[in-house]
Design a protein around this motif. Structure first.
Motif, PDB file in Angstrom:
ATOM      1  N   SER A   1      -2.977 -14.899 -11.835  1.00 47.52           N
ATOM      2  CA  SER A   1      -2.805 -16.336 -11.665  1.00 47.52           C
ATOM      3  C   SER A   1      -1.392 -16.767 -12.005  1.00 47.52           C
ATOM      4  N   ARG A   2      -0.772 -16.067 -12.948  1.00 48.59           N
ATOM      5  CA  ARG A   2       0.551 -16.444 -13.436  1.00 48.59           C
ATOM      6  C   ARG A   2       1.690 -15.674 -12.780  1.00 48.59           C
TER       7      ARG A   2
ATOM      8  N   ARG B   1      -5.543 -21.940 -12.268  1.00 45.36           N
ATOM      9  CA  ARG B   1      -5.826 -22.649 -13.517  1.00 45.36           C
ATOM     10  C   ARG B   1      -7.124 -23.456 -13.412  1.00 45.36           C
TER      11      ARG B   1
ATOM     12  N   GLU C   1      -5.960 -13.676 -15.287  1.00 45.98           N
ATOM     13  CA  GLU C   1      -4.943 -14.598 -15.818  1.00 45.98           C
ATOM     14  C   GLU C   1      -3.551 -14.113 -15.447  1.00 45.98           C
TER      15      GLU C   1
ATOM     16  N   GLY D   1      -3.848 -20.899 -16.905  1.00 49.21           N
ATOM     17  CA  GLY D   1      -2.535 -21.207 -16.356  1.00 49.21           C
ATOM     18  C   GLY D   1      -2.350 -20.626 -14.965  1.00 49.21           C
TER      19      GLY D   1
END
Length: 218
Positions: free
Chosen positions: A94-95, A42, A91, A38
């Motif tokens: 990234s979010r 992603r 992750e 995500g």
């Protein structure tokens, strides 16, 4: 799973061992790889080295975890203590997390993480530290308890064979923010019971792994 585990390279012996992630094998993706599922990165593939004890957190578990975490990720300061493939710390970035420290004991895995971060747009938000997790924690300043100090979120997924959980809590808790979140993975048969002031928020399990998210009380 993260790790994880999640600075330590996933190896079975720990303080040496203090660095590898143990968890379930990737649920999706190519053999030897997991993916960021995500956010802005992603679909980015993360190599999973053939290293003892290295078993990154599966896509399915990470998807569940980050659904739980999404409301608090924006601007968060994150610690991925047994980074391995970096799947959890990256992750989080990234979010929307503001920054992440990925601690990995294995020099080759740490170099791989640095190279990956250098290729990602905005990857400078990932600080990769090649060190034993427990030794590194002991050198970090204690958060005074004021707003703006300490990590807001920590991922703890050490090599399962090392049994490091009880050694991690007293070293980690003083380095976390007053309202921090803590994610933990452990073998399915192992009880997950963190000492006060940690309160369980959500938990789940696979055939091999128990995983849980905690919030510091008060």
């Amino acid at each position: 799973m993260s790790k994880r585990g999640r600075s330590g390279a996933r190896s079975p012996g720990r303080s040496d061992a203090a660095q590898s992630k143990a968890g379930g094998a990737p649920a999706r993706g190519q053999p030897g790889k997991v993916r960021i599922i995500g956010g802005r990165w992603r679909g980015t593939r993360l190599d999973v080295a053939d290293a003892p004890g290295l078993r990154p957190t599966s896509d399915r578990v990470r998807e569940t975890l980050f659904n739980w975490l999404q409301p608090m990720l924006s601007g968060a300061r994150v610690l991925d203590l047994f980074a391995g493939s970096g799947a959890l710390g990256l992750e989080a970035l990234s979010r929307g997390a503001a920054g992440a420290v990925l601690v990995e004991r294995d020099p080759a895995l740490a170099a791989q993480l640095r190279a990956l971060a250098a290729r990602l747009p905005g990857g400078e938000a990932a600080q990769v530290v090649q060190a034993d997790a427990l030794a590194w924690l002991a050198q970090q300043p204690v958060a005074a308890g004021a707003a703006g100090e300490g990590f807001d979120l920590a991922f703890v997924d050490p090599p399962f064979a090392a049994g490091l959980w009880d050694a991690v809590w007293p070293a980690l808790s003083p380095r976390l923010a007053p309202a921090a979140w803590l994610y933990v993975e452990a073998p399915l048969a192992a009880p997950l019971a963190l000492p006060a002031p940690w309160l369980p928020h959500r938990e789940g399990a696979t055939r091999e792994v128990r995983y849980a998210l905690y919030r510091r009380a008060g």
